[in-house]
Design a protein around this motif. Sequence first.
Motif, PDB file in Angstrom:
ATOM      1  N   ARG A 106       0.824  -1.207   0.000  1.00  0.00           N
ATOM      2  CA  ARG A 106       0.000   0.000   0.000  1.00  0.00           C
ATOM      3  C   ARG A 106       0.860   1.260   0.000  1.00  0.00           C
ATOM      4  N   ASP A 111       2.028   4.741  -1.281  1.00  0.00           N
ATOM      5  CA  ASP A 111       1.334   5.828  -1.977  1.00  0.00           C
ATOM      6  C   ASP A 111       2.035   6.131  -3.297  1.00  0.00           C
ATOM      7  N   ASP A 112       1.298   6.712  -4.242  1.00  0.00           N
ATOM      8  CA  ASP A 112       1.762   6.857  -5.617  1.00  0.00           C
ATOM      9  C   ASP A 112       3.049   7.665  -5.729  1.00  0.00           C
TER      10      ASP A 112
END
Length: 334
Positions: free
Chosen positions: A133, A135-136
């Motif tokens: 997970r 983040d971009d």
Amino acid sequence: MTVPVSEAATEAVTDTVIELDGVEKVFDVRRKAGPLRRLRTQVRAVDGISFTVPRGEIVGYIGPNGAGKSTTIKMLTGILNPSGGRIRICGLDPTRDRTRLARRIGVVFGQRTTLWWDLPLRDSYELVRRMYRIDDARYAANLAACVELLDLGPLLEVPVRQLSLGQRMRGDIAAALLHDPEVLYLDEPTIGLDVISKTRVRDFLRRVNAERGTTVLLTTHDLTDIEQLCRRVMVIDHGRLMYDGDLGGLHAVGDSERTLVADFARELPPVEIEGARCVKVDGPRQWLAFPAQASAAPLVAAVAAHYPLVDLSVREPAIEDVIARMYGEDADRT
């Protein structure tokens, strides 16, 4: 790459990130003792090991095959449960807090890939992003850094099964670092790699440690890995910690030797140079042994000044040889 601010920031910060106290691992092994009978015995793979590793240190964890290195790594990651003793990684128990710990460590096993065999490298990284997970923005920055420093650009669209060993190893190291782990475990990361791939991997690890403060525990049979990356080395043998200190001290204790292999323009009598001894002659090639803690430069200069030197190389002592010299035991075992 960004410095992690994950859940580590919400917990007590400590200078010690790896802590082992009297750790043991015992395996039950069944051996055939007759046509219808099997005998159960216990093998003590790790026998009462204790040590700590402070944040930001690169430590070499070495020993012969079967010494207990990989078993230790598997306990530190939570893959195996210890039979006794206490382990804390970033303040967490690897057995009880395996899921939380997974977000704070990275692992590379040199002979086993964590990538998806039939997927392109880029798709494997995308799956890693979703698993952790990430983040971009953080993922994009870390991937770009890994691609640049490990020269992975031309490989991103190539299925993992089509990568060479060196390419796959670089891909595995990048995958282990995409989520900004605080601790990185490397189990034989340069095994089977060519000289160029080894150099690229070492340079990358050195930079990651310097820029991000990543703590690294490195197991290897290549002393050059240790010399170029680690200030501290620990030797494990028969499941016990036999040495913990700097590499120079290890060589001094083990009285180990490096070897200068010299090719001359013609056959010569055994070379006589102060600080070295000729241990083998084969035509125009000679092998000169000298103390491992000594610099090779004066020896090379002396040989070049007094003999018709054509080519030379320096060979490092094998880990098994160092340990055999230290303890007077036969370390050539599987």
